[in-house]
Enzyme design. Structure first.
Site, PDB file in Angstrom:
ATOM      1  N   ASN A   1      30.248  49.362  38.363  1.00  0.00           N
ATOM      2  CA  ASN A   1      30.681  50.654  38.915  1.00  0.00           C
ATOM      3  C   ASN A   1      30.120  51.744  38.009  1.00  0.00           C
ATOM      4  OD1 ASN A   1      32.125  53.005  39.481  1.00  0.00           O
ATOM      5  ND2 ASN A   1      34.063  51.924  39.832  1.00  0.00           N
TER       6      ASN A   1
ATOM      7  N   CYS B   1      34.135  59.705  41.057  1.00  0.00           N
ATOM      8  CA  CYS B   1      33.148  58.834  41.711  1.00  0.00           C
ATOM      9  C   CYS B   1      32.597  59.395  43.024  1.00  0.00           C
ATOM     10  CB  CYS B   1      33.755  57.461  41.965  1.00  0.00           C
ATOM     11  SG  CYS B   1      34.388  56.700  40.468  1.00  0.00           S
TER      12      CYS B   1
ATOM     13  N   HIS C   1      30.548  53.986  47.705  1.00  0.00           N
ATOM     14  CA  HIS C   1      30.725  53.902  46.254  1.00  0.00           C
ATOM     15  C   HIS C   1      30.907  52.437  45.832  1.00  0.00           C
ATOM     16  CE1 HIS C   1      31.935  54.333  42.236  1.00  0.00           C
ATOM     17  NE2 HIS C   1      33.228  54.186  42.446  1.00  0.00           N
TER      18      HIS C   1
HETATM   19  N1  COA Z   1      39.941  38.797  33.844  1.00  0.00           N
HETATM   20  C1  COA Z   1      40.908  37.918  34.161  1.00  0.00           C
HETATM   21  N2  COA Z   1      42.094  38.256  34.674  1.00  0.00           N
HETATM   22  C2  COA Z   1      42.313  39.563  34.878  1.00  0.00           C
HETATM   23  C3  COA Z   1      41.357  40.553  34.571  1.00  0.00           C
HETATM   24  C4  COA Z   1      40.137  40.126  34.018  1.00  0.00           C
HETATM   25  N3  COA Z   1      39.151  40.974  33.693  1.00  0.00           N
HETATM   26  N4  COA Z   1      41.857  41.751  34.887  1.00  0.00           N
HETATM   27  C5  COA Z   1      43.083  41.546  35.387  1.00  0.00           C
HETATM   28  N5  COA Z   1      43.351  40.219  35.378  1.00  0.00           N
HETATM   29  C6  COA Z   1      44.575  39.555  35.834  1.00  0.00           C
HETATM   30  C7  COA Z   1      45.778  40.465  35.797  1.00  0.00           C
HETATM   31  O1  COA Z   1      46.373  40.432  34.516  1.00  0.00           O
HETATM   32  C8  COA Z   1      46.648  39.848  36.842  1.00  0.00           C
HETATM   33  O2  COA Z   1      47.281  38.701  36.306  1.00  0.00           O
HETATM   34  P1  COA Z   1      48.795  38.295  36.735  1.00  0.00           P
HETATM   35  O3  COA Z   1      48.719  38.032  38.205  1.00  0.00           O
HETATM   36  O4  COA Z   1      49.051  37.100  35.919  1.00  0.00           O
HETATM   37  O5  COA Z   1      49.627  39.496  36.396  1.00  0.00           O
HETATM   38  C9  COA Z   1      45.660  39.350  37.885  1.00  0.00           C
HETATM   39  O6  COA Z   1      44.397  39.222  37.203  1.00  0.00           O
HETATM   40  C10 COA Z   1      45.488  40.295  39.067  1.00  0.00           C
HETATM   41  O7  COA Z   1      45.266  41.608  38.539  1.00  0.00           O
HETATM   42  P2  COA Z   1      45.076  42.848  39.506  1.00  0.00           P
HETATM   43  O8  COA Z   1      44.986  44.080  38.686  1.00  0.00           O
HETATM   44  O9  COA Z   1      46.116  42.778  40.591  1.00  0.00           O
HETATM   45  O10 COA Z   1      43.650  42.507  40.078  1.00  0.00           O
HETATM   46  P3  COA Z   1      42.958  43.001  41.415  1.00  0.00           P
HETATM   47  O11 COA Z   1      42.701  41.849  42.293  1.00  0.00           O
HETATM   48  O12 COA Z   1      43.674  44.181  42.027  1.00  0.00           O
HETATM   49  O13 COA Z   1      41.544  43.489  40.899  1.00  0.00           O
HETATM   50  C11 COA Z   1      40.464  45.633  40.527  1.00  0.00           C
HETATM   51  C12 COA Z   1      41.460  44.614  40.002  1.00  0.00           C
HETATM   52  C13 COA Z   1      40.418  46.825  39.620  1.00  0.00           C
HETATM   53  C14 COA Z   1      39.096  44.963  40.596  1.00  0.00           C
HETATM   54  C15 COA Z   1      40.888  46.051  41.971  1.00  0.00           C
HETATM   55  O14 COA Z   1      42.265  46.419  41.937  1.00  0.00           O
HETATM   56  C16 COA Z   1      40.100  47.208  42.518  1.00  0.00           C
HETATM   57  O15 COA Z   1      38.924  47.090  42.833  1.00  0.00           O
HETATM   58  N6  COA Z   1      40.740  48.387  42.727  1.00  0.00           N
HETATM   59  C17 COA Z   1      40.118  49.555  43.317  1.00  0.00           C
HETATM   60  C18 COA Z   1      39.179  50.238  42.338  1.00  0.00           C
HETATM   61  C19 COA Z   1      38.574  51.485  42.948  1.00  0.00           C
HETATM   62  O16 COA Z   1      38.207  51.492  44.101  1.00  0.00           O
HETATM   63  N7  COA Z   1      38.526  52.578  42.192  1.00  0.00           N
HETATM   64  C20 COA Z   1      38.126  53.867  42.711  1.00  0.00           C
HETATM   65  C21 COA Z   1      36.753  54.263  42.311  1.00  0.00           C
HETATM   66  S1  COA Z   1      36.378  54.083  40.605  1.00  0.00           S
END
Ligand code: COA
Length: 321
Positions: A277, A119, A247
């Site tokens: 993204n 990215c 990004h």
């Molecule tokens: N819909 C509903 N629930 C979802 C879901 C979806 N699409 N995806 C995950 N969940 C659930 C998970 O199962 C988890 O449930 P639990 O608490 O019962 O276990 C809960 O939501 C939280 O999941 P989590 O993975 O901790 O979510 P998050 O708040 O961290 O959000 C991202 C996920 C990917 C959006 C976030 O972690 C993020 O933005 N990370 C950085 C990404 C990035 O910068 N990448 C680099 C460049 S590409």
């Protein structure tokens, strides 16, 4: 005035262009594919919809974006002698995407290569073009970020499939005149290879796998320091930025970051809402749209910053074309 073949004291972005495929995939559409809700996606990431390429390839999208950038610059393919395409999702690898774009546009004999830093690819590519032009190894470059992430997205994985979209963004970069200030600031680029396993695309037709929470925590500890240092190298205070184009990975990363850094006068790019993204395409896509909509004044300092798989990061402050 450009001195062909000679070293240059700096470069600038002359114009931008972008392309997105027509097909829209909304959060509502995704609720019919995986167990998710519009409310979860909107509150956790900020995305409302993303675009999906159906028949278009990475090279097709890159060509369209680059063609628009050339037209916006008032230039022709004959004016370009370097093409760099940042991508991590092209299934077609040989000829590389840059050669395909050059052939599609009728650019004869450019230095043409692809670059993959995930990215952060556009910022790496922009720095590479800047360095090549300053060294006298190129005269005018097309710098492109293009991704067809839906080709490498696992639509059974709700944690990742809600994130990604397809797009391309492009910049025309050229030497500044002798009496002009450089418009592309010093790059800050680097990586933390020890964290490579948290974001991968592996194997013959591998899918994106991401440990989102770990990457999120990394962004919270590292990005403020890295972006502050990028501004310091450019000699620009965050409060002086007119644009903040990070990004487009998560609105919960971008907006607090701009605030924490004190980028209080900057237009903060929020293209993730309508595009998701798009990896290496996300920064040039967001910048190109801000310019097209007249939301950035020509000449203002704009922070560009990418981060992602590797983990890699890169950024620079540029003058808005
Ligand atoms: N819909 C509903 N629930 C979802 C879901 C979806 N699409 N995806 C995950 N969940 C659930 C998970 O199962 C988890 O449930 P639990 O608490 O019962 O276990 C809960 O939501 C939280 O999941 P989590 O993975 O901790 O979510 P998050 O708040 O961290 O959000 C991202 C996920 C990917 C959006 C976030 O972690 C993020 O933005 N990370 C950085 C990404 C990035 O910068 N990448 C680099 C460049 S590409």
């Amino acid at each position: 005035m450009i001195t062909p073949g000679g070293p240059a004291r700096g470069t600038k972005i002359v114009a931008m262009g972008h392309y997105q495929p027509a097909k829209v995939l909304t959060n509502e559409d995704l609720t019919r594919i995986v167990d998710t809700t519009d409310e979860w996606i909107t509150s956790r990431v900020g995305i409302k919809e993303r675009r999906v390429a159906e028949n278009e390839t990475v090279a097709d999208m890159a060509t369209a974006a680059a063609g628009k950038a050339l037209a916006n610059a008032g230039l022709t393919p004959y004016d370009i002698d370097q093409v760099i395409v940042a991508t991590c999702s092209s299934i077609d690898r040989c000829p590389n995407v840059a050669c395909r774009v050059a052939n599609n546009l009728g650019i004869t004999a450019p230095a043409a290569f692809d670059l993959n830093t995930g990215c952060s690819g556009f910022e790496y590519a922009l720095a590479t073009a800047d360095h090549a032009i300053r060294a006298g190894a190129a005269r005018r470059a097309l710098v492109i970020g293009a991704e067809k992430l839906t080709d490498v997205t696992d639509y059974t994985d709700r944690t990742s499939c809600i994130l990604f979209g397809d797009a391309a963004g492009a910049a025309v970069v050229e030497a500044v005149a002798d009496d002009e200030e450089p418009g592309v600031g010093p790059v800050l680029w680097g990586s933390d290879p020890s964290k490579g396993s948290v974001l991968t695309i592996e194997g013959r037709r591998g899918y994106i796998k991401q440990d989102g929470p770990t990457v999120f925590r990394w962004t919270q500890t590292e990005l403020p320091k890295l972006i502050a240092e990028t501004c310091r190298r450019a000699g620009v205070e965050p409060s002086e930025l007119g644009g903040f184009v990070a990004h487009q990975a998560n609105l919960r990363i971008i907006e607090p970051l701009a605030k924490k850094l004190g980028a209080t006068n900057a237009v903060v790019a929020r293209d993730i809402v309508e595009s998701g993204n798009t990896s290496a395409a996300s920064v040039p896509l967001a910048l190109s749209k801000l310019i097209e909509r007249g939301e950035l004044t020509s000449g203002v300092p704009v922070l560009l910053f990418g981060f992602g798989g590797g983990l890699t990061y890169a950024g620079q402050v540029v003058r808005c074309p």
